[in-house]
Design an enzyme around this catalytic site. Sequence first.
Site: not given
Length: 453
Positions: A78, A176, A152
């Site tokens: 990420k 997330s 996210s």
Amino acid sequence: MTSWVGRTAAEIAAAVREKRATPREVVAEHLARIEKLDGRIGAFRVVRAEAALAEADEVGSRVDLGELPLAGVPVAVKDNLAVRGETNRVGSAATPDTPAEADHEVVARLRAAGAVVVGLTNVPELCVFGTTEGVHGTSRNPWDTSRTAGGSSGGSAAAVAAGLVPIALGNDGMGSLRIPAANCGLVTLKPGSGVVPAGISDGDWFGMSENGPLATTVEDTRLLLSVIAGTEFVAGTESVRRDTPATLDIAVSLRSPLAGVTISAPYTNAVREAAGLLIKAGHQVRRADPPYPLSLGVTSLATWTAGTSVDAQGLDPRLLARRTRVHAAIGRRFVKAVRTGKAREELRERLEPFFAEHDVLLLPALARRSPKAEAWHERGWLRNVLANTSYSPLTPPWNLTGWPAMSVPLGTLPSGAPTAVQLVARPGSEAVLLEVAEELERRQPWRRTAPVD
């Protein structure tokens, strides 16, 4: 010729350790798939093709290759975690375009275990929202590309669901990991506080954000979690509470923590199906709702916005999207109160008796399917907040408490995209959650990779 695309991390690592495959050929196959499909999926901000192949060769030459738990496994990271030599943009035009000098601790652990970082995945700006789009791209759900992958950790989830990598690293401050995993048919586990090194932003959203795995199987979830935590999560280890019985007391709740938000039929059906499977497995399963306080929505909003306010400090507001600026501005008035941790401690105290009575809570992962994959970053703040809270109200309480929580795929939407359930347990029960998820997987196997070819 054996194809390694679509195989699990455990299968790939075993083949590399046994010299049935080389890290280079495994990584090259996945890079070819990324080149073929990611234009439609939008999982990656950066693909490290040349660097990844060179690092694959380095893994292949290691003298300890036969002992590496992730030998030659391609992994995505990420884009809010430092990867040596790469920029860390956190989905924004306002963040510095400066290469990181060192890996984040969890990235370093992945590499030490033999994994090869093939790229950094897209996130919404500052990882604020439950949809992934912005100046660096839009991440779509590989099962239904008209829909967002979620956020996210949306790019990481999309990468795994599309078979671009077998596993990925994400993190979870208000859902997330669990939100995109639920959208994309993946398994994930948000560990409890302190289990995995955090260091995700300035204060980790007041200690709520945790790094964790995204995978297609419970075995891979356990494997990746064990590597980044530095401990094994299997029965008989210190990770399992010694007083946990073989037959668990599982509470089932279909109630939304937020007043006025209802759960749609596909997600309540998934919970009922999971409850039936766990009854057949011999567990004691009964309806019971956690005593959520009416103030939970205010606590969640205050903490969510305050965390963004802290993260936005020092960034040029002119380069931030309007929804991010508003979110941070609202949060400034809450930072001092949120830092005290009083509201979170009161929530823990309120919920602890419930988890003293029940080993595991089974509840929906989402309230409804994800929003359309559109330019949400160009829309107003209130519209974004309403879209987020109406479809994902069930994840924030477990960040506020700091307790472990999983998302496990089960069932489908009319479109054929997956639905999911959420599992929550008291601190220190990561291994228990993994065992319950494994029971569901064994009794109702799910589809691993979206049909995007």
